[in-house]
Scaffold this motif. Structure first.
Motif, PDB file in Angstrom:
ATOM      1  N   ALA A   1      53.890 -42.435 -54.867  1.00  0.00           N
ATOM      2  CA  ALA A   1      55.268 -41.941 -54.883  1.00  0.00           C
ATOM      3  C   ALA A   1      56.126 -41.102 -56.006  1.00  0.00           C
ATOM      4  CB  ALA A   1      56.248 -43.541 -54.803  1.00  0.00           C
ATOM      5  N   LYS A   2      56.642 -40.096 -55.283  1.00  0.00           N
ATOM      6  CA  LYS A   2      56.842 -39.164 -56.094  1.00  0.00           C
ATOM      7  C   LYS A   2      58.467 -38.411 -55.603  1.00  0.00           C
ATOM      8  CE  LYS A   2      52.638 -37.215 -57.958  1.00  0.00           C
ATOM      9  NZ  LYS A   2      51.913 -38.509 -57.647  1.00  0.00           N
ATOM     10  N   PRO A   3      59.460 -39.366 -55.797  1.00  0.00           N
ATOM     11  CA  PRO A   3      60.539 -38.866 -55.379  1.00  0.00           C
ATOM     12  C   PRO A   3      61.063 -37.498 -56.221  1.00  0.00           C
ATOM     13  CG  PRO A   3      60.929 -40.860 -56.645  1.00  0.00           C
ATOM     14  CD  PRO A   3      59.587 -40.558 -56.613  1.00  0.00           C
ATOM     15  N   LYS A   4      61.983 -36.607 -55.369  1.00  0.00           N
ATOM     16  CA  LYS A   4      62.311 -35.399 -55.948  1.00  0.00           C
ATOM     17  C   LYS A   4      63.815 -35.058 -55.757  1.00  0.00           C
ATOM     18  CE  LYS A   4      57.661 -33.482 -55.079  1.00  0.00           C
ATOM     19  NZ  LYS A   4      57.225 -34.872 -54.638  1.00  0.00           N
ATOM     20  N   ALA A   5      64.301 -34.161 -56.521  1.00  0.00           N
ATOM     21  CA  ALA A   5      65.707 -34.054 -56.400  1.00  0.00           C
ATOM     22  C   ALA A   5      65.956 -32.474 -56.794  1.00  0.00           C
ATOM     23  CB  ALA A   5      66.597 -34.850 -56.872  1.00  0.00           C
ATOM     24  N   LEU A   6      66.928 -31.760 -55.997  1.00  0.00           N
ATOM     25  CA  LEU A   6      67.418 -30.464 -56.504  1.00  0.00           C
ATOM     26  C   LEU A   6      68.843 -30.302 -56.503  1.00  0.00           C
ATOM     27  CD1 LEU A   6      66.683 -27.289 -56.809  1.00  0.00           C
ATOM     28  CD2 LEU A   6      66.883 -27.324 -54.418  1.00  0.00           C
TER      29      LEU A   6
ATOM     30  N   PHE B   1      78.473 -28.833 -56.900  1.00  0.00           N
ATOM     31  CA  PHE B   1      77.194 -28.962 -57.072  1.00  0.00           C
ATOM     32  C   PHE B   1      76.214 -29.533 -55.804  1.00  0.00           C
ATOM     33  CE2 PHE B   1      79.524 -29.886 -60.829  1.00  0.00           C
ATOM     34  CZ  PHE B   1      78.937 -29.426 -61.932  1.00  0.00           C
ATOM     35  N   PRO B   2      75.861 -28.100 -55.207  1.00  0.00           N
ATOM     36  CA  PRO B   2      75.176 -28.734 -53.770  1.00  0.00           C
ATOM     37  C   PRO B   2      73.790 -29.361 -54.458  1.00  0.00           C
ATOM     38  CG  PRO B   2      76.132 -26.405 -53.998  1.00  0.00           C
ATOM     39  CD  PRO B   2      76.320 -27.123 -55.258  1.00  0.00           C
ATOM     40  N   TYR B   3      73.116 -30.449 -53.607  1.00  0.00           N
ATOM     41  CA  TYR B   3      72.005 -30.956 -54.039  1.00  0.00           C
ATOM     42  C   TYR B   3      71.293 -31.398 -52.788  1.00  0.00           C
ATOM     43  CZ  TYR B   3      74.429 -35.311 -52.437  1.00  0.00           C
ATOM     44  OH  TYR B   3      74.884 -36.239 -51.792  1.00  0.00           O
ATOM     45  N   VAL B   4      69.976 -31.881 -53.083  1.00  0.00           N
ATOM     46  CA  VAL B   4      69.278 -32.764 -51.917  1.00  0.00           C
ATOM     47  C   VAL B   4      68.306 -33.561 -52.731  1.00  0.00           C
ATOM     48  CG1 VAL B   4      67.452 -30.738 -51.937  1.00  0.00           C
ATOM     49  CG2 VAL B   4      67.583 -32.179 -49.961  1.00  0.00           C
ATOM     50  N   ALA B   5      68.151 -34.770 -52.365  1.00  0.00           N
ATOM     51  CA  ALA B   5      67.322 -35.623 -52.926  1.00  0.00           C
ATOM     52  C   ALA B   5      66.173 -36.272 -51.701  1.00  0.00           C
ATOM     53  CB  ALA B   5      68.134 -36.785 -53.550  1.00  0.00           C
ATOM     54  N   THR B   6      65.172 -36.783 -52.314  1.00  0.00           N
ATOM     55  CA  THR B   6      64.356 -37.237 -51.158  1.00  0.00           C
ATOM     56  C   THR B   6      63.209 -38.035 -51.632  1.00  0.00           C
ATOM     57  OG1 THR B   6      62.670 -36.354 -49.661  1.00  0.00           O
ATOM     58  CG2 THR B   6      62.602 -35.132 -51.607  1.00  0.00           C
ATOM     59  N   CYS B   7      62.779 -39.093 -50.853  1.00  0.00           N
ATOM     60  CA  CYS B   7      61.705 -39.764 -51.293  1.00  0.00           C
ATOM     61  C   CYS B   7      60.410 -39.206 -51.609  1.00  0.00           C
ATOM     62  CB  CYS B   7      61.420 -41.147 -50.056  1.00  0.00           C
ATOM     63  SG  CYS B   7      60.821 -40.208 -48.674  1.00  0.00           S
ATOM     64  N   GLY B   8      60.376 -38.186 -51.003  1.00  0.00           N
ATOM     65  CA  GLY B   8      59.265 -37.215 -51.427  1.00  0.00           C
ATOM     66  C   GLY B   8      58.257 -37.397 -50.224  1.00  0.00           C
ATOM     67  N   ARG B   9      57.534 -36.151 -50.256  1.00  0.00           N
ATOM     68  CA  ARG B   9      56.318 -36.083 -48.793  1.00  0.00           C
ATOM     69  C   ARG B   9      55.384 -37.082 -49.230  1.00  0.00           C
ATOM     70  NH1 ARG B   9      56.645 -32.762 -44.241  1.00  0.00           N
ATOM     71  NH2 ARG B   9      58.087 -31.227 -44.441  1.00  0.00           N
ATOM     72  N   GLU B  10      54.924 -37.477 -50.309  1.00  0.00           N
ATOM     73  CA  GLU B  10      53.634 -38.278 -50.600  1.00  0.00           C
ATOM     74  C   GLU B  10      54.152 -39.471 -49.989  1.00  0.00           C
ATOM     75  OE1 GLU B  10      54.251 -35.198 -53.780  1.00  0.00           O
ATOM     76  OE2 GLU B  10      55.477 -36.642 -52.960  1.00  0.00           O
ATOM     77  N   LEU B  11      55.380 -40.041 -49.731  1.00  0.00           N
ATOM     78  CA  LEU B  11      55.573 -41.452 -49.075  1.00  0.00           C
ATOM     79  C   LEU B  11      55.758 -41.076 -47.718  1.00  0.00           C
ATOM     80  CD1 LEU B  11      57.894 -43.570 -51.637  1.00  0.00           C
ATOM     81  CD2 LEU B  11      55.430 -43.841 -50.911  1.00  0.00           C
ATOM     82  N   HIS B  12      56.423 -40.062 -47.523  1.00  0.00           N
ATOM     83  CA  HIS B  12      56.537 -39.768 -45.879  1.00  0.00           C
ATOM     84  C   HIS B  12      55.438 -39.631 -45.184  1.00  0.00           C
ATOM     85  CE1 HIS B  12      58.687 -38.041 -42.464  1.00  0.00           C
ATOM     86  NE2 HIS B  12      57.671 -37.080 -42.522  1.00  0.00           N
ATOM     87  N   ASP B  13      54.347 -38.806 -45.834  1.00  0.00           N
ATOM     88  CA  ASP B  13      53.016 -38.868 -44.993  1.00  0.00           C
ATOM     89  C   ASP B  13      51.946 -39.732 -45.367  1.00  0.00           C
ATOM     90  OD1 ASP B  13      54.028 -36.233 -44.131  1.00  0.00           O
ATOM     91  OD2 ASP B  13      53.162 -35.191 -45.794  1.00  0.00           O
ATOM     92  N   TYR B  14      52.499 -40.909 -46.301  1.00  0.00           N
ATOM     93  CA  TYR B  14      51.411 -41.972 -46.428  1.00  0.00           C
ATOM     94  C   TYR B  14      50.921 -42.487 -45.130  1.00  0.00           C
ATOM     95  CZ  TYR B  14      49.083 -45.339 -49.033  1.00  0.00           C
ATOM     96  OH  TYR B  14      48.030 -46.212 -49.620  1.00  0.00           O
ATOM     97  N   PRO B  15      49.486 -42.515 -45.151  1.00  0.00           N
ATOM     98  CA  PRO B  15      49.067 -43.191 -43.753  1.00  0.00           C
ATOM     99  C   PRO B  15      49.140 -44.611 -43.655  1.00  0.00           C
ATOM    100  CG  PRO B  15      47.135 -42.615 -45.526  1.00  0.00           C
ATOM    101  CD  PRO B  15      48.523 -42.290 -46.064  1.00  0.00           C
ATOM    102  N   VAL B  16      49.708 -44.913 -42.535  1.00  0.00           N
ATOM    103  CA  VAL B  16      49.910 -46.455 -42.125  1.00  0.00           C
ATOM    104  C   VAL B  16      49.488 -46.410 -40.450  1.00  0.00           C
ATOM    105  CG1 VAL B  16      51.181 -48.380 -41.933  1.00  0.00           C
ATOM    106  CG2 VAL B  16      51.587 -46.940 -43.694  1.00  0.00           C
ATOM    107  N   LEU B  17      48.928 -47.517 -40.175  1.00  0.00           N
ATOM    108  CA  LEU B  17      48.404 -47.583 -38.784  1.00  0.00           C
ATOM    109  C   LEU B  17      49.620 -47.790 -37.960  1.00  0.00           C
ATOM    110  CD1 LEU B  17      45.279 -49.938 -39.104  1.00  0.00           C
ATOM    111  CD2 LEU B  17      45.168 -47.640 -38.691  1.00  0.00           C
ATOM    112  N   ALA B  18      49.523 -47.143 -36.964  1.00  0.00           N
ATOM    113  CA  ALA B  18      50.833 -46.895 -35.843  1.00  0.00           C
ATOM    114  C   ALA B  18      51.337 -48.391 -35.380  1.00  0.00           C
ATOM    115  CB  ALA B  18      50.574 -46.138 -34.682  1.00  0.00           C
ATOM    116  N   ASN B  19      49.884 -49.192 -35.189  1.00  0.00           N
ATOM    117  CA  ASN B  19      50.454 -50.567 -34.712  1.00  0.00           C
ATOM    118  C   ASN B  19      50.514 -51.600 -35.836  1.00  0.00           C
ATOM    119  OD1 ASN B  19      47.889 -50.666 -35.401  1.00  0.00           O
ATOM    120  ND2 ASN B  19      46.973 -51.558 -33.847  1.00  0.00           N
ATOM    121  N   ASP B  20      50.629 -51.322 -37.301  1.00  0.00           N
ATOM    122  CA  ASP B  20      50.717 -52.181 -38.149  1.00  0.00           C
ATOM    123  C   ASP B  20      52.107 -52.095 -38.525  1.00  0.00           C
ATOM    124  OD1 ASP B  20      50.778 -53.717 -40.419  1.00  0.00           O
ATOM    125  OD2 ASP B  20      48.792 -52.937 -41.263  1.00  0.00           O
TER     126      ASP B  20
END
Length: 218
Positions: free
Chosen positions: A40-45, A82-101
């Motif tokens: 997990a690597k959340p990020k913000a700008l 102060f415009p911003y964006v915050a995110t959970c991060g690509r690392e968690l978004h792309d973390y591989p989990v079986l589609a049927n799990d």
């Protein structure tokens, strides 16, 4: 911005995934946490910008034009936002989990929400410490009804923020949604009176609701 340390409140997470209803899954949940949390690597700008307005609904932020009656009302007496964006991060978004799990997919979704919350909290602290902003609110394109701040104006917001995909891994889709899905974008602004867009949103059964619907008044 400084990197964000992700420290999971394990008990809060186990409560969120309703582990008390399925104690037989504790070992699997503990294993999931041990394997996934290090990724997990959340990020913000966040960006300091000049704001100018013109009645009844025009707002220029660093020269980029937005149109929102509510946003205009919130920032018309200010000279910075102060415009911003915050995110959970690509690392968690792309973390591989079986589609049927379905269990692990639910756990991953909850973990992404925790990571996003930590990223937003980091923004709050940064705003207070770097810019001495003590009281502030936020508005987000697409939050509440379409006439509050149209989601289509995500395009201008991302133009304002710059290379978000390169900086924090967030991209805007043609339908103005964000990837990773557990991301939030908007504008922080100083205020003495807290504004919550939920007050203007009649949508029922919303998981993200933070305040009761009050109607059209701000």
């Amino acid at each position: 911005m400084p990197e964000i340390d992700f420290v999971l409140d394990k008990q809060a997470f186990l409560t969120k995934i309703r582990l008390e209803r399925m104690p037989e899954c504790r070992a699997s949940a503990e294993k999931f946490i041990a394997e996934v949390v290090p990724s997990a690597k959340p990020k913000a700008l966040l960006k300091l910008c000049q704001v100018k307005t013109s009645p009844p609904d025009i707002v220029w932020i660093d020269g980029i034009e937005f149109s929102s009656r509510i946003l205009y009302q919130q920032v018309k007496h200010l000279n910075r936002v102060f415009p911003y964006v915050a995110t959970c991060g690509r690392e968690l978004h792309d973390y591989p989990v079986l589609a049927n799990d379905f269990m692990e997919r639910f756990w991953l979704d909850c973990l992404q929400e925790f990571a996003l919350e930590i990223a937003v909290e980091h923004l709050h602290r940064y705003l207070a410490e770097k810019y001495a902003v003590e009281k502030f609110s936020s508005m987000n394109p697409g939050s509440a009804t379409a006439d509050v701040w149209p989601i289509e104006q995500q395009k201008q917001l991302f133009q304002l923020l710059g290379e978000t995909q390169k900086l924090v891994g967030v991209e805007l889709t043609p339908s103005y949604l964000m990837i990773p899905y557990k991301s939030v974008s908007g504008v922080f602004y100083e205020t003495e009176k807290t504004f919550i867009s939920c007050h203007l949103c009649p949508r029922v059964n919303c998981r993200q609701r933070r305040a009761a619907f009050r109607g059209e008044s701000v």
